[in-house]
Design an enzyme around this catalytic site. Structure first.
Site, PDB file in Angstrom:
ATOM      1  N   ASP A   1      -4.768  -5.872   5.141  1.00 53.26           N
ATOM      2  CA  ASP A   1      -5.837  -6.643   5.778  1.00 53.26           C
ATOM      3  C   ASP A   1      -5.824  -8.102   5.325  1.00 53.26           C
ATOM      4  OD1 ASP A   1      -6.957  -4.620   7.383  1.00 53.26           O
ATOM      5  OD2 ASP A   1      -7.883  -3.714   5.620  1.00 53.26           O
TER       6      ASP A   1
ATOM      7  N   ASP B   1      -5.201  -9.103  13.092  1.00 54.08           N
ATOM      8  CA  ASP B   1      -5.289  -7.679  13.427  1.00 54.08           C
ATOM      9  C   ASP B   1      -4.372  -7.441  14.633  1.00 54.08           C
ATOM     10  OD1 ASP B   1      -6.055  -5.154  14.557  1.00 54.08           O
ATOM     11  OD2 ASP B   1      -7.806  -5.217  13.239  1.00 54.08           O
TER      12      ASP B   1
ATOM     13  N   ASN C   1       0.854  -1.194   0.000  1.00 52.86           N
ATOM     14  CA  ASN C   1       0.000   0.000   0.000  1.00 52.86           C
ATOM     15  C   ASN C   1       0.887   1.241   0.000  1.00 52.86           C
ATOM     16  OD1 ASN C   1       0.447   0.913   2.851  1.00 52.86           O
ATOM     17  ND2 ASN C   1      -0.397  -1.126   3.256  1.00 52.86           N
TER      18      ASN C   1
ATOM     19  N   PHE D   1      -4.677   3.920  15.045  1.00 50.49           N
ATOM     20  CA  PHE D   1      -4.934   4.975  14.072  1.00 50.49           C
ATOM     21  C   PHE D   1      -6.131   4.588  13.226  1.00 50.49           C
ATOM     22  CE2 PHE D   1      -1.775   8.406  13.655  1.00 50.49           C
ATOM     23  CZ  PHE D   1      -1.023   8.114  14.775  1.00 50.49           C
TER      24      PHE D   1
HETATM   25  N1  CTP Z   1      -4.174  -2.580  12.240  1.00 54.09           N
HETATM   26  C1  CTP Z   1      -3.418  -3.631  12.734  1.00 54.09           C
HETATM   27  N2  CTP Z   1      -3.466  -4.831  12.107  1.00 54.09           N
HETATM   28  C2  CTP Z   1      -4.211  -5.019  11.003  1.00 54.09           C
HETATM   29  C3  CTP Z   1      -4.977  -3.950  10.480  1.00 54.09           C
HETATM   30  C4  CTP Z   1      -4.925  -2.727  11.138  1.00 54.09           C
HETATM   31  O1  CTP Z   1      -2.722  -3.462  13.738  1.00 54.09           O
HETATM   32  N3  CTP Z   1      -4.211  -6.205  10.409  1.00 54.09           N
HETATM   33  C5  CTP Z   1      -4.168  -1.304  12.978  1.00 54.09           C
HETATM   34  C6  CTP Z   1      -3.554  -0.139  12.259  1.00 54.09           C
HETATM   35  O2  CTP Z   1      -2.168  -0.037  12.562  1.00 54.09           O
HETATM   36  C7  CTP Z   1      -4.334   1.037  12.818  1.00 54.09           C
HETATM   37  C8  CTP Z   1      -5.712   0.461  13.094  1.00 54.09           C
HETATM   38  O3  CTP Z   1      -5.522  -0.953  13.158  1.00 54.09           O
HETATM   39  O4  CTP Z   1      -3.828   1.458  14.054  1.00 54.09           O
HETATM   40  C9  CTP Z   1      -6.767   0.764  12.099  1.00 54.09           C
HETATM   41  O5  CTP Z   1      -6.374   0.393  10.842  1.00 54.09           O
HETATM   42  P1  CTP Z   1      -7.372   0.527   9.608  1.00 54.09           P
HETATM   43  O6  CTP Z   1      -6.676  -0.005   8.411  1.00 54.09           O
HETATM   44  O7  CTP Z   1      -7.901   1.930   9.577  1.00 54.09           O
HETATM   45  O8  CTP Z   1      -8.536  -0.408  10.104  1.00 54.09           O
HETATM   46  P2  CTP Z   1      -9.155  -1.664   9.485  1.00 54.09           P
HETATM   47  O9  CTP Z   1      -9.084  -2.734  10.520  1.00 54.09           O
HETATM   48  O10 CTP Z   1      -8.560  -1.983   8.162  1.00 54.09           O
HETATM   49  O11 CTP Z   1     -10.659  -1.204   9.331  1.00 54.09           O
HETATM   50  P3  CTP Z   1     -11.463  -0.712   8.032  1.00 54.09           P
HETATM   51  O12 CTP Z   1     -11.631  -1.910   7.179  1.00 54.09           O
HETATM   52  O13 CTP Z   1     -12.728  -0.174   8.597  1.00 54.09           O
HETATM   53  O14 CTP Z   1     -10.650   0.389   7.403  1.00 54.09           O
END
Ligand code: CTP
Length: 401
Positions: A276, A304, A208, A324
């Site tokens: 993700d 996550d 990304n 974040f």
């Molecule tokens: N994060 C994480 N591990 C993941 C995905 C996200 O630790 N596998 C953490 C990011 O570092 C950030 C927070 O989760 O602090 C939110 O990330 P974001 O990408 O905004 O959230 P998502 O879980 O992807 O939610 P959405 O699909 O609603 O964007």
């Protein structure tokens, strides 16, 4: 603060080198130990004997000194110190540091160190004012290098203006300040940063656009407040800050392992843009084009990391977990929901819609979402957002301890 601290002192080639003998005397007088490194040019101005005698320590001069390497390798030498000081720091040394050269012992130590670096520039006024030196100064400051001086005044070359090395007492005071305990002294803070790369095959991956800029600025701001920082970073495009422990990873699963290994911590800030999904059927060999058949990628959900750490029990769960949220619409509502879903304490939310110019830009406008409510911070440069967040973390940990 100087007692028992260990200073690696690199003496560059300038007439001001004689003043460094006084710096050594003052440091030792306050209980610090000084490990001197004399550059070839520095040895034109002060003798190895006077430096070693005043420091009361082995003098290091040569990168390929086998005896010294056998006693303590240059990598270890660069890391055993609490602070690396370069005085006098010539225009040439500044340029080499900014350019990442490692062609002698001093520059190799500066490249290999994981400690903060303080420079005391000393040069002719024209050399100091030269755009190249000023450019290098900006780059070094961006790398987290601390600077003391130069002073303005009459110089040995007969000219007048800025370029004279700071006085020994000012250098010692700057060393003391660099080593002084900030509000996060004794605290361990974990920061994740950058993107992750998820392999498709050995040569291709999913990534990304995260540059790692905000996470890097946060790690540097926490370090500046005295924290010991573990910086777990994916393949970012900005360099990690000096003076933090860098743990480089590629994939989300490696990031989770590295985070778990780095715990416990007093606080954890999850700034990384973690993928993700990963490719579940990643190929062990390079995928080849096949007639009439397009490859089909199957995805699996990545762990996550933020939610996993938030769900831990103390003492493994950091007392303060900060996530974040990058959103493009309904920023606050989504971020509040994310805070509840992931179980973290704070969420730093920002609007990354293209018209805000925040993604890839130098500024950020964030909302801090806590159990107490929502704070709307003004639009600020990313390093100021980082500083403000680090100060909030310090205030929170100070209040709960
Ligand atoms: N994060 C994480 N591990 C993941 C995905 C996200 O630790 N596998 C953490 C990011 O570092 C950030 C927070 O989760 O602090 C939110 O990330 P974001 O990408 O905004 O959230 P998502 O879980 O992807 O939610 P959405 O699909 O609603 O964007």
């Amino acid at each position: 603060m100087l007692a028992t601290r260990r200073i690696l002192l690199i003496i560059g080639g300038g007439i001001a080198a004689y003043k460094v003998l006084e710096v050594i005397r003052l440091l030792r007088g306050q209980g610090a130990s000084v490990v001197p490194v004399l550059t070839r040019a520095g040895a034109q101005f002060v003798t190895p004997l006077s430096v070693a005698a005043l420091a009361g320590s082995t003098l290091h001069q040569d990168l390929f000194d086998l005896t010294a390497e056998a006693e303590m390798g240059h990598i270890q030498l660069s890391r055993a110190a609490d602070l690396v000081v370069v005085a006098p720091c010539t225009a040439d040394l500044m340029a080499k540091m900014a350019g990442g050269h490692a062609d002698d012992l001093a520059t190799t130590l500066l490249m290999a160190t994981d400690k903060r670096v303080l420079i005391a520039p000393a040069m002719n006024v024209r050399m100091w004012d030269h755009p190249a030196t000023q450019r290098n100064l900006v780059m070094l400051a961006g790398d987290g290098v601390l600077v003391v001086g130069p002073d303005s005044g009459d110089m040995a070359c007969g000219e007048h203006g800025p370029g004279r090395m700071a006085e020994p007492r000012a250098i010692v005071a700057a060393i003391d300040a660099a080593l002084s305990a900030g509000p996060l002294a004794g605290r361990h803070v974990l920061v994740t940063s950058g993107p992750t790369h998820e392999p498709i095959d050995p040569v291709r991956y999913i990534a990304n656009r995260s540059s790692g800029a905000q996470g890097t600025a946060i790690a540097a701001a926490l370090r500046d407040l005295g924290a010991r920082v573990s910086f777990v970073t994916g393949p970012a495009s900005v360099s990690p800050p000096h003076g933090v422990q860098v743990i480089a990873v590629e994939t989300a699963r490696e990031m989770l392992d590295a985070v778990q290994d780095a715990l416990p911590a007093d606080a954890a800030v999850f700034c990384a843009a973690v993928a993700d999904w990963r490719v579940a059927n990643a190929a062990g060999r390079k995928m080849k084009k096949q007639d009439n058949a397009l490859p089909v990628l199957e995805f699996a959900e990545n762990p996550d990391i933020l939610a996993t750490v938030s769900a831990l029990h103390q003492p493994q769960r950091p007392p303060l977990v900060v996530g974040f949220a990058a959103e493009t619409h309904d920023v606050i509502a989504h971020a509040q929901a994310k805070r509840a879903r992931k179980g973290c304490d704070w969420i730093v939310a920002n609007d990354v819609s293209p018209d805000t110019g925040i993604m890839g830009g130098n500024e950020n406008a964030v909302h801090l979402i806590t159990a107490q409510g929502v704070e709307n911070w003004p639009r600020l440069p990313k390093d100021q957002v980082a500083r403000q967040l680090a100060e909030r973390i310090a205030a929170h940990l100070g209040a709960v301890s």
